[in-house]
Motif scaffolding. Structure first.
Motif, mmCIF file in Angstrom:
data_model
loop_
_atom_site.group_PDB
_atom_site.id
_atom_site.type_symbol
_atom_site.label_atom_id
_atom_site.label_comp_id
_atom_site.label_asym_id
_atom_site.label_seq_id
_atom_site.Cartn_x
_atom_site.Cartn_y
_atom_site.Cartn_z
ATOM 1 N N ALA A 173 -30.509 -13.550 58.840
ATOM 2 C CA ALA A 173 -30.976 -12.476 59.270
ATOM 3 C C ALA A 173 -32.591 -12.525 59.946
ATOM 4 C CB ALA A 173 -31.345 -11.193 58.332
ATOM 5 N N VAL A 174 -33.516 -13.226 59.527
ATOM 6 C CA VAL A 174 -34.806 -13.440 60.128
ATOM 7 C C VAL A 174 -34.539 -14.232 61.120
ATOM 8 C CG1 VAL A 174 -37.080 -14.285 59.619
ATOM 9 C CG2 VAL A 174 -36.118 -12.876 57.824
ATOM 10 N N GLY A 175 -33.893 -15.364 61.079
ATOM 11 C CA GLY A 175 -33.711 -16.577 62.062
ATOM 12 C C GLY A 175 -33.091 -15.413 63.364
ATOM 13 N N CYS A 176 -32.415 -14.449 63.495
ATOM 14 C CA CYS A 176 -31.866 -13.908 64.532
ATOM 15 C C CYS A 176 -32.782 -12.798 64.981
ATOM 16 C CB CYS A 176 -30.443 -13.419 64.774
ATOM 17 S SG CYS A 176 -30.382 -12.081 63.474
ATOM 18 N N GLY A 177 -33.966 -12.553 64.290
ATOM 19 C CA GLY A 177 -34.973 -11.219 64.524
ATOM 20 C C GLY A 177 -34.681 -9.959 63.871
ATOM 21 N N PHE A 178 -33.828 -10.171 62.871
ATOM 22 C CA PHE A 178 -33.489 -8.959 62.146
ATOM 23 C C PHE A 178 -34.384 -8.850 60.924
ATOM 24 C CE2 PHE A 178 -29.888 -6.471 59.567
ATOM 25 C CZ PHE A 178 -30.345 -5.408 59.926
ATOM 26 N N TYR A 179 -35.532 -8.839 61.143
ATOM 27 C CA TYR A 179 -36.686 -8.590 60.196
ATOM 28 C C TYR A 179 -36.245 -7.711 59.064
ATOM 29 C CZ TYR A 179 -39.183 -11.615 63.324
ATOM 30 O OH TYR A 179 -39.838 -12.881 64.194
ATOM 31 N N SER A 180 -36.147 -6.211 59.538
ATOM 32 C CA SER A 180 -35.805 -5.182 58.843
ATOM 33 C C SER A 180 -34.892 -5.343 57.801
ATOM 34 C CB SER A 180 -35.692 -3.940 59.489
ATOM 35 O OG SER A 180 -34.607 -3.945 60.166
ATOM 36 N N GLY A 181 -33.770 -5.963 58.184
ATOM 37 C CA GLY A 181 -32.372 -6.277 57.230
ATOM 38 C C GLY A 181 -32.884 -7.508 56.198
ATOM 39 N N GLY A 182 -33.822 -8.424 56.695
ATOM 40 C CA GLY A 182 -34.332 -9.395 55.687
ATOM 41 C C GLY A 182 -35.220 -8.883 54.480
ATOM 42 N N ILE A 183 -35.950 -7.965 55.216
ATOM 43 C CA ILE A 183 -37.216 -7.467 54.302
ATOM 44 C C ILE A 183 -36.520 -6.479 53.148
ATOM 45 C CG2 ILE A 183 -38.999 -5.620 54.073
ATOM 46 C CD1 ILE A 183 -39.994 -6.908 56.650
ATOM 47 N N ILE A 184 -35.555 -5.626 53.751
ATOM 48 C CA ILE A 184 -34.666 -4.642 52.598
ATOM 49 C C ILE A 184 -33.918 -5.459 51.848
ATOM 50 C CG2 ILE A 184 -33.041 -2.911 52.988
ATOM 51 C CD1 ILE A 184 -33.938 -1.862 55.521
ATOM 52 N N ALA A 185 -33.298 -6.458 52.273
ATOM 53 C CA ALA A 185 -32.439 -7.212 51.332
ATOM 54 C C ALA A 185 -33.124 -7.941 50.060
ATOM 55 C CB ALA A 185 -31.697 -8.394 52.114
ATOM 56 N N THR A 186 -34.472 -8.196 50.695
ATOM 57 C CA THR A 186 -35.432 -8.761 49.650
ATOM 58 C C THR A 186 -35.805 -7.766 48.822
ATOM 59 O OG1 THR A 186 -36.147 -10.529 51.308
ATOM 60 C CG2 THR A 186 -37.688 -9.961 49.364
ATOM 61 N N ILE A 187 -36.098 -6.664 49.075
ATOM 62 C CA ILE A 187 -36.497 -5.620 48.105
ATOM 63 C C ILE A 187 -35.335 -5.484 47.087
ATOM 64 C CG2 ILE A 187 -36.861 -3.410 47.850
ATOM 65 C CD1 ILE A 187 -38.845 -3.478 50.682
ATOM 66 N N PHE A 188 -34.088 -4.881 47.752
ATOM 67 C CA PHE A 188 -33.152 -4.756 46.606
ATOM 68 C C PHE A 188 -32.816 -5.844 45.772
ATOM 69 C CE2 PHE A 188 -32.249 -1.270 49.851
ATOM 70 C CZ PHE A 188 -32.161 -0.423 48.809
ATOM 71 N N THR A 189 -32.981 -7.257 46.435
ATOM 72 C CA THR A 189 -32.542 -8.299 45.402
ATOM 73 C C THR A 189 -33.628 -8.420 44.380
ATOM 74 O OG1 THR A 189 -31.530 -9.575 47.214
ATOM 75 C CG2 THR A 189 -32.420 -10.994 45.614
ATOM 76 N N LEU A 190 -35.015 -8.390 44.524
ATOM 77 C CA LEU A 190 -35.952 -8.137 43.676
ATOM 78 C C LEU A 190 -35.652 -7.316 42.746
ATOM 79 C CD1 LEU A 190 -38.951 -9.269 45.687
ATOM 80 C CD2 LEU A 190 -37.977 -10.667 43.875
ATOM 81 N N MET A 191 -35.315 -5.820 43.178
ATOM 82 C CA MET A 191 -34.947 -4.684 42.219
ATOM 83 C C MET A 191 -33.924 -5.236 41.168
ATOM 84 S SD MET A 191 -35.517 -1.570 44.849
ATOM 85 C CE MET A 191 -34.212 -0.786 44.014
#
Length: 143
Positions: free
Chosen positions: A110-128
């Motif tokens: 996601a981050v590689g293609c520039g979809f930062y918001s998707g990567g950040i949101i996925a990280t937050i949900f994963t950590l939760m």
């Protein structure tokens, strides 16, 4: 297509996001910890960047699909995750770590293609899921 700054930014974001998940796994004493999670995510980010780069070079010459390489990454990470899963008399261990490796691969893509918001949101949900659901499981199910 990509500047050195853009490449560095994307790989840096992939490193930070996957590092947060890897820290949780490291803290829990799992075999695949901080370094493994970062390597999977940065590798996935690089593969996505390479896919987009190749697509940009050949887009006017040949019909290419930049998502095909990303699909191969997801398949390959499945094999890596299978190596993290161990079966013993007590049951199966390593499923959560295998899943977290799969997720950080997706974050890297996601981050590689520039979809930062998707990567950040996925990280937050994963950590939760890793932090708070463990607490909930312990309180509700006693494990």
């Amino acid at each position: 297509m990509f500047s050195v700054f853009s490449i560095t930014l994307r790989m840096g974001v992939a490193t930070i996001l996957s590092g947060l998940i890897g820290l949780e796994r490291q803290w829990r004493g799992r075999n695949a910890g901080l370094r493994t999670h970062i390597l999977v995510s940065v590798g996935s980010c690089l593969i996505m960047l390479t896919s987009l780069y190749v697509f940009d070079i050949y887009k006017d010459k040949v019909a290419l699909d930049p998502t095909r390489i990303a699909a191969g990454v997801i398949t390959g990470i499945g094999f890596l995750g299978a190596g993290a899963i161990m079966r013993n008399n007590a049951g199966v261990q390593g499923l959560t770590t295998a899943a977290s490796l799969w997720v950080v691969s997706g974050i890297g893509l996601a981050v590689g293609c520039g979809f930062y918001s998707g990567g950040i949101i996925a990280t937050i949900f994963t950590l939760m899921a890793l932090f708070f659901l463990r607490y909930l499981e312990t309180r509700v199910f006693g494990r």
